[in-house]
Design a protein around this motif. Sequence first.
Motif, PDB file in Angstrom:
ATOM      1  N   ASP A 145       0.825  -1.209   0.000  1.00 36.37           N
ATOM      2  CA  ASP A 145       0.000   0.000   0.000  1.00 36.37           C
ATOM      3  C   ASP A 145       0.863   1.264   0.000  1.00 36.37           C
ATOM      4  N   LYS A 146       0.254   2.354  -0.502  1.00 36.93           N
ATOM      5  CA  LYS A 146       0.926   3.651  -0.496  1.00 36.93           C
ATOM      6  C   LYS A 146       0.480   4.460   0.716  1.00 36.93           C
ATOM      7  N   GLU A 147       1.421   5.169   1.287  1.00 38.38           N
ATOM      8  CA  GLU A 147       1.108   5.998   2.448  1.00 38.38           C
ATOM      9  C   GLU A 147       2.009   7.219   2.441  1.00 38.38           C
ATOM     10  N   SER A 148       1.710   8.188   3.343  1.00 35.98           N
ATOM     11  CA  SER A 148       2.627   9.318   3.557  1.00 35.98           C
ATOM     12  C   SER A 148       3.855   8.814   4.323  1.00 35.98           C
ATOM     13  N   TRP A 149       4.823   9.698   4.470  1.00 33.31           N
ATOM     14  CA  TRP A 149       6.059   9.275   5.177  1.00 33.31           C
ATOM     15  C   TRP A 149       5.736   8.912   6.627  1.00 33.31           C
ATOM     16  N   ASN A 150       4.914   9.730   7.309  1.00 34.28           N
ATOM     17  CA  ASN A 150       4.544   9.418   8.683  1.00 34.28           C
ATOM     18  C   ASN A 150       3.713   8.139   8.766  1.00 34.28           C
ATOM     19  N   GLY A 151       2.835   7.916   7.731  1.00 27.76           N
ATOM     20  CA  GLY A 151       2.040   6.696   7.696  1.00 27.76           C
ATOM     21  C   GLY A 151       2.934   5.473   7.568  1.00 27.76           C
TER      22      GLY A 151
END
Length: 257
Positions: free
Chosen positions: A154-160
């Motif tokens: 999955d794709k996420e933000s850096w914090n995610g």
Amino acid sequence: MNNQEVTYSNSRVFETSSESQNPASTEETQGRREVGEKVALGILCLLLMMAISVWLIYIFQYSQENHELKKTLNNCHQKEFNIKQNDSYLKDEMLRNKSIELEALKKYLDSLNRKQNRCHGETKVVLDCKQPSGKHVEAEWFCCGIKCYYFIMDKESWNGCKQTCQDCSLSLLKIEDDDELKFLQLQINPKSYWIGLSYDTRRKWQWIDDGPSKLDLNIMNFNPNSRRCAFLSKTRIDDAGCDQLYHCVCEKRISIP
């Protein structure tokens, strides 16, 4: 008989009569002469004995001094020999110890190299993660050397990504050096993955564990005005806004007994 013969005869008669009249005087003279000769001979013998004694004393002293000198030289040579022997022994002992240490280090490095060259993994796995949403985390993974790498689907933000790695008892990837970077770029597919490098509030680039890295990065010299994070692709490491969505790459270190 002439006058000369008469005179001579008278002289002989006179001498003979004189000698016959003083026999003690002649013997006394001869005795004194013999005594004088004996005294002179005794003195000569005494002087000769004294000279011989002095000569013998000198030879004895010379012999003693020569013996002491040889003894001193032998002691010096022995001490010098002992010092050289000790130095040689110490050097051999140090060399032996260094050889043992080097051999042990070589074995250890060989062991590490064998571990590094031994890679294994699976193409896809569902990670056992404690996510609040209860959603399963799928990843492709493999282990090589002392690290296991997990490439999140999955794709996420850096914090995610940072949180997802932590929920799975992992950590965002820290690349130790250029060799590891080249190795990873050969393994990954044509996607971009957040890694554990960001431009923090102290206005400098920092790895997620705050530790050093031997990786040579031009990005470390950037001074962005806003917070930026680093991502890995098959061709480079670059930076982007930390809110953008990329895949994540997490790591887990394998403890070596």
